[in-house]
Design an enzyme around this catalytic site. Structure first.
Site, PDB file in Angstrom:
ATOM      1  CE1 TYR A 299      -6.712   3.382  -0.907  1.00  0.00           C
ATOM      2  CE2 TYR A 299      -4.344   3.383  -0.420  1.00  0.00           C
ATOM      3  CZ  TYR A 299      -5.505   2.681  -0.869  1.00  0.00           C
ATOM      4  OH  TYR A 299      -5.138   1.697  -1.661  1.00  0.00           O
TER       5      TYR A 299
ATOM      6  CD  GLU B 117      -3.090  -0.783  -0.220  1.00  0.00           C
ATOM      7  OE1 GLU B 117      -3.114   0.513  -0.693  1.00  0.00           O
ATOM      8  OE2 GLU B 117      -3.665  -1.866  -0.619  1.00  0.00           O
TER       9      GLU B 117
ATOM     10  CG  ASP C 277      -7.940   4.793  -4.973  1.00  0.00           C
ATOM     11  OD1 ASP C 277      -8.977   4.695  -5.043  1.00  0.00           O
ATOM     12  OD2 ASP C 277      -6.913   4.324  -5.593  1.00  0.00           O
TER      13      ASP C 277
END
Length: 317
Positions: A120, A37, A138
């Site tokens: 996020y 991520e 996102d």
DNA sequence: CAAGCGTGGCG
DNA sequence: TCGCCAAGCTT
């Protein structure tokens, strides 16, 4: 809004059929998902894959990452860009070891407290790694949901973000939150793309207000343009083999320095020739291995020069 | 909250 | 070649 649950089902089953085979989709290790991520922030999947593989080989778990020196972490990150992510990830790994017994925390507050993790990323980790219902919003999700809902506003406007977040939160409830998070982003990455969206193969086409109105590519509204800016400074350049050392004449400790590729007549493809030199008073880095890079780099082996360098930045029009 | 941060791909 | 944008976060 009673049509939303069928929408969720259709997108989920589309995802299971069409999802790309990506390395971080073959693991349930929260650390690995966290690393992915962070790397994926503002960075395309195809770019991340090789870095992700190497990084996990080099630092297989949060403890090995925490034990490493920052320079080692930056070296593994070299070429990926946004180097603050690497520093934050490293610092966060040390916090996770010290404060959470080397286990990635599951709750939103603890995740947000880690450097480099914002709304996020916290939601992405919660849903993908821990199966919790959390809305990860996102750029893809903003575009996809703005189109489906027909929401207007610019991509970074607070109004659009609020509308999208509300819809996203109502959609998180249901089975397989992790797949849902990835399904929405996958749809945005492969089908509901910014220009020329492939509506004829979109599982949400029948729900899409933007498509119904025509020109779904107009959602969300365009960002403002930016102008590049250059700064010229004097630095000391020393090179030994593929190792390069830069010492700027003043100490802007937060800047990341690179060499003036643009003045070499380099095209965008050979921008990759820029050595990554970290930041601070002295910046040390490696030249990329490619032949193109070697040719584009004008500083001869074993010598020391004083040259001007360029710091690229962006400014709103 | 606008600015700043790296790099690569696309039309 | 050029401008835009891409799984954001921090200050």
């Amino acid at each position: 809004m009673t049509r939303l649950p069928p929408l969720r089902r259709r997108v989920l089953s589309w995802y299971r059929k069409h999802k790309r085979d990506l390395p971080w989709r073959r693991t349930r290790d929260p650390y690995a998902i966290w690393v992915s991520e962070i790397m994926l922030q503002q960075t395309r999947v195809e770019t991340v894959v090789p870095f992700y593989r190497r990084f996990l080989r080099r630092f297989p778990g949060v403890s090995s990452l925490a034990k490493a020196r920052e320079s080692q972490v930056l070296a593994a990150w070299s070429g990926l860009g946004y180097y603050r992510r690497a520093r934050h990830l490293h610092a966060a790994a040390r916090i996770v070891v010290r404060r959470h017994g080397a286990r990635i925390p599951e709750d939103r507050a603890s995740l947000l407290a880690l450097p480099g993790i914002g709304e996020y990323t916290a939601a992405a980790i919660q849903s993908i790694a821990f199966g919790r219902a959390a809305a990860a919003v996102d750029g893809n999700v903003i575009r996809v949901l703005a189109r489906i809902g027909g929401y207007t506003g610019r991509r970074d406007s607070a109004t659009l973000r609020r509308a999208v977040t509300a819809t996203a939160e109502s959609l998180t409830r249901g089975p397989d939150p992790g797949d849902w998070t990835q399904a929405l982003m996958e749809l945005g990455a492969t089908t509901c793309v910014p220009r020329d969206p492939l509506c004829d193969r979109c599982p949400a086409a029948r729900d899409c207000v933007a498509k119904r109105r025509g020109r779904p590519d107009r959602f969300p509204e365009a960002q403002r343009a930016v102008l590049p800016r250059e700064e010229h400074r004097v630095v000391l350049v020393a090179r030994s083999g593929r190792r390069v050392l830069l010492i700027p004449d003043d100490a802007d400790a937060r800047a990341t320095w690179t060499l003036p590729y643009a003045r070499l007549g380099a095209s965008s493809s050979s921008r990759a020739a820029r050595p990554v030199l970290g930041s601070g008073r002295a910046a040390l880095g490696d030249l990329p291995r490619s032949r193109t890079a070697a040719r584009a780099f004008p500083y001869p082996q074993g010598t020391t020069h004083v040259r001007s360098i360029v710091r690229g930045s962006r400014r709103m029009l």
